[in-house]
Design an enzyme around this catalytic site. Sequence first.
Site, PDB file in Angstrom:
ATOM      1  N   LYS A   1      -2.107   4.337   0.688  1.00  9.92           N
ATOM      2  CA  LYS A   1      -2.682   4.251  -0.661  1.00  9.92           C
ATOM      3  C   LYS A   1      -2.963   2.779  -0.952  1.00  9.92           C
ATOM      4  O   LYS A   1      -2.076   1.955  -0.929  1.00  9.92           O
ATOM      5  CB  LYS A   1      -1.692   4.798  -1.698  1.00  9.92           C
ATOM      6  CG  LYS A   1      -1.333   6.253  -1.496  1.00  9.92           C
ATOM      7  CD  LYS A   1      -0.558   6.767  -2.704  1.00  9.92           C
ATOM      8  CE  LYS A   1       0.086   8.098  -2.397  1.00  9.92           C
ATOM      9  NZ  LYS A   1       1.435   7.977  -1.823  1.00  9.92           N
ATOM     10  N   MET A  24       9.315  -3.075  -4.169  1.00  9.99           N
ATOM     11  CA  MET A  24       8.074  -3.007  -4.962  1.00  9.99           C
ATOM     12  C   MET A  24       8.206  -3.803  -6.257  1.00  9.99           C
ATOM     13  O   MET A  24       7.712  -3.377  -7.309  1.00  9.99           O
ATOM     14  CB  MET A  24       7.715  -1.542  -5.281  1.00  9.99           C
ATOM     15  CG  MET A  24       7.423  -0.724  -4.046  1.00  9.99           C
ATOM     16  SD  MET A  24       7.176   1.010  -4.416  1.00  9.99           S
ATOM     17  CE  MET A  24       8.848   1.576  -4.556  1.00  9.99           C
ATOM     18  N   ASP A  54       1.157   5.613   6.943  1.00 11.19           N
ATOM     19  CA  ASP A  54       1.048   4.838   5.701  1.00 11.19           C
ATOM     20  C   ASP A  54       0.707   3.386   5.998  1.00 11.19           C
ATOM     21  O   ASP A  54       0.792   2.939   7.130  1.00 11.19           O
ATOM     22  CB  ASP A  54       2.395   4.856   4.970  1.00 11.19           C
ATOM     23  CG  ASP A  54       2.501   6.036   4.035  1.00 11.19           C
ATOM     24  OD1 ASP A  54       1.518   6.766   3.904  1.00 11.19           O
ATOM     25  OD2 ASP A  54       3.574   6.203   3.441  1.00 11.19           O
TER      26      ASP A  54
HETATM   27  C1  LIG Z   1       6.826   2.389  -1.079  1.00 17.23           C
HETATM   28  S1  LIG Z   1       8.246   1.450  -0.730  1.00 17.23           S
HETATM   29  C2  LIG Z   1       8.755   2.239   0.740  1.00 17.23           C
HETATM   30  C3  LIG Z   1      10.172   1.909   1.145  1.00 17.23           C
HETATM   31  C4  LIG Z   1      10.547   2.502   2.476  1.00 17.23           C
HETATM   32  N1  LIG Z   1      10.531   3.942   2.412  1.00 17.23           N
HETATM   33  C5  LIG Z   1      11.889   2.007   2.990  1.00 17.23           C
HETATM   34  O1  LIG Z   1      12.863   2.784   3.093  1.00 17.23           O
HETATM   35  O2  LIG Z   1      11.972   0.828   3.347  1.00 17.23           O
HETATM   36  C6  LIG Z   1       7.492  -0.047  -0.153  1.00 17.23           C
HETATM   37  C7  LIG Z   1       8.346  -1.287  -0.411  1.00 17.23           C
HETATM   38  O3  LIG Z   1       9.352  -1.433   0.570  1.00 17.23           O
HETATM   39  C8  LIG Z   1       9.601  -2.802   0.780  1.00 17.23           C
HETATM   40  N2  LIG Z   1       9.342  -3.119   2.198  1.00 17.23           N
HETATM   41  C9  LIG Z   1       9.088  -2.232   3.163  1.00 17.23           C
HETATM   42  N3  LIG Z   1       8.987  -2.840   4.369  1.00 17.23           N
HETATM   43  C10 LIG Z   1       9.178  -4.158   4.150  1.00 17.23           C
HETATM   44  C11 LIG Z   1       9.207  -5.317   4.981  1.00 17.23           C
HETATM   45  N4  LIG Z   1       9.033  -5.254   6.300  1.00 17.23           N
HETATM   46  N5  LIG Z   1       9.441  -6.523   4.393  1.00 17.23           N
HETATM   47  C12 LIG Z   1       9.649  -6.625   3.077  1.00 17.23           C
HETATM   48  N6  LIG Z   1       9.632  -5.564   2.238  1.00 17.23           N
HETATM   49  C13 LIG Z   1       9.417  -4.348   2.765  1.00 17.23           C
HETATM   50  C14 LIG Z   1       8.704  -3.577  -0.180  1.00 17.23           C
HETATM   51  O4  LIG Z   1       9.425  -3.793  -1.367  1.00 17.23           O
HETATM   52  C15 LIG Z   1       7.581  -2.591  -0.382  1.00 17.23           C
HETATM   53  O5  LIG Z   1       6.877  -2.853  -1.559  1.00 17.23           O
END
Ligand SMILES: C[S@@+](CC[C@H](N)C(=O)[O-])C[C@H]1O[C@@H](n2cnc3c(N)ncnc32)[C@H](O)[C@@H]1O
Length: 245
Positions: A55, A167, A33
């Site tokens: 995506k 998100m 991803d």
């Molecule tokens: C589709 S969700 C996936 C979440 C993921 N499965 C998790 O457990 O962290 C994507 C969101 O996770 C958050 N996110 C993921 N990695 C991040 C990072 N390194 N720094 C800040 N936000 C992060 C943001 O809010 C982003 O829009």
Amino acid sequence: MTVHLVGAGPGDPELLTVKALSLLQSADVVVFDRLVSAEILGLACATAELIDVGKRPGTSHTQELINDLLISLGQQHSVVVRIKGGDPFVFGRGGEEAEALARAGVAYTIVPGISSAFAVPAAAGIPVTHRLVSRAVTVVTGHCAQGSQSVDWRAHARTDSTLVILMGTERLATIATELMAGGLEASTPVAIVHNGTRDKQQVLRIQLHEAVFIRAHAPSVIVIGAVADLDLRDPLQLAQLVNAQ
Ligand SMILES: C[S@@+](CC[C@H](N)C(=O)[O-])C[C@H]1O[C@@H](n2cnc3c(N)ncnc32)[C@H](O)[C@@H]1O
């Protein structure tokens, strides 16, 4: 022939699990991803085929196409690693992929990852719960799928729980406005942690009323509640907290 649904953690390669690393090193194919960094992909077996299904605007990777791809790869290769940012089951659609594989009779395993919901605030020195400050934490998405019920932010304003929003950057103004309309104090601390655990990590600390005017960028984790004021990386602040208890 197995598809492994693997969490990549929040970004820092050192926050990969040992199991995720060993699967990457033995993978025939890695399906990844947008949030999985080049550094993490660089740990995959040199002969592994890497397939980007992130995506983003302009791509045609619907979830159904990704499910079909995983089924087909799982029928051809012995080790398929489907790797996603954070944990595969936290707003990651890993559950749908597991269901699709199960329906098609393809073997799969689930390899949990460290979710950004907890790791990103921690990397900014923010404990999502803390004795005498917050006893509960709620993880919410700021982005709702079309046709699904939207989040009742006014109800969340009344829960006395730390809010961790994933998100949420695009709808931050609406979220802040709704939380205040639900009774959350305009002075409630907010932290916006961008690129958490990565080299370019940035932390913005503001109050809820200011969030209406802020332009935040993805990927960010938004923390709302008293703990968002804390930075336990700072020994001075930590000493003050200990003395106050
Ligand atoms: C589709 S969700 C996936 C979440 C993921 N499965 C998790 O457990 O962290 C994507 C969101 O996770 C958050 N996110 C993921 N990695 C991040 C990072 N390194 N720094 C800040 N936000 C992060 C943001 O809010 C982003 O829009």
